[in-house]
Each structure stands twice: as C-alpha cells, then as structure tokens.
Design a protein around this motif. Sequence first.
Motif, PDB file in Angstrom:
ATOM      1  N   ALA A  74     -60.368  68.640 -25.327  1.00 18.43           N
ATOM      2  CA  ALA A  74     -61.115  67.740 -24.520  1.00 18.43           C
ATOM      3  C   ALA A  74     -62.349  67.363 -25.049  1.00 18.43           C
ATOM      4  O   ALA A  74     -63.339  68.246 -25.343  1.00 18.43           O
ATOM      5  N   SER A  75     -63.076  66.082 -24.784  1.00 16.40           N
ATOM      6  CA  SER A  75     -64.340  65.867 -25.091  1.00 16.40           C
ATOM      7  C   SER A  75     -65.231  66.475 -23.972  1.00 16.40           C
ATOM      8  O   SER A  75     -64.936  66.970 -22.869  1.00 16.40           O
ATOM      9  N   VAL A  80     -67.139  67.572 -18.241  1.00 19.09           N
ATOM     10  CA  VAL A  80     -67.895  67.231 -17.351  1.00 19.09           C
ATOM     11  C   VAL A  80     -67.085  66.947 -16.039  1.00 19.09           C
ATOM     12  O   VAL A  80     -67.389  67.186 -15.008  1.00 19.09           O
ATOM     13  N   LEU A  81     -66.210  65.957 -16.205  1.00 10.00           N
ATOM     14  CA  LEU A  81     -65.546  65.328 -15.172  1.00 10.00           C
ATOM     15  C   LEU A  81     -64.461  66.366 -14.468  1.00 10.00           C
ATOM     16  O   LEU A  81     -64.317  66.400 -13.437  1.00 10.00           O
TER      17      LEU A  81
END
Length: 126
Positions: A74-75, A80-81
């Motif tokens: 995951a980026s 963060v989301l």
Amino acid sequence: MALRSPEASARICQLAQPKKTHVLLTEKSLSAAPLLKPSVRTHFLATPKQEHPQYSPDRPVSCPVVRSALEAVASERLQVLATPRLRKPLFDGFDPYRVSSAALAAIASPRLQELSLPPARRCRTK
C-alpha cells in the motif's frame, strides 16, 4: 332439537360428495391425467430462462489468491487513509451539571414568558 339429531341434512350430504369431473375416461386408462395436456402458453411459461451471455457464476469459497495481490504494497496515502481518526472520548472532562455563562446571562423575552404560563382555562382560583 335439530342440533341433537344425529342425522345430517340433505344439503350437508350434497356438500360432502366429491365434485364430478366431466373428463371422459378411455377403457385403457383409468386416470384422467394422461388425457390432459398443458396449453402452449403454459408450456412456454414452464421453460426456464436462459442465462445472460455475460453472466459469471460465483467463485468457489476456496479460490486461489492472485500472486500480484499477495505481493502488493500500500502507498503512503492509502496507509494514511486507512488509519482511524483519533477522537476525544465523549465524557472526558464533561460535567453535565455545569451551566454555561451564556445561559446564566440569558433573559427570556416577554412572549416566551407568556407562553410559559399555563392556559387560563387550567388555572383554578380557590
């Protein structure tokens, strides 16, 4: 006295008889079922629908996981989301009996005081 008599009336005997069907029975067959055939419309309604050409059936429960999904990372933005929002607890430092300064300085309008009085029809003088 009619309720105590054990004999049924003629109408009760008539209703107890099974309905007579007007189907002619042949000598070879003893039942009426082989003689009856469904109508074309009934036969049409009984045929099952065909599946849509683009329909894909459900995958089995034990389906293999794609290799790219196993190796995916995951980026930063997605991480963060994905983190939950930190919220202050609802009752942390909350005093339900504290009256705000605005409420202490409030003055009711004459109309509000008029509406707060009970109606005259309910006021009894003793």
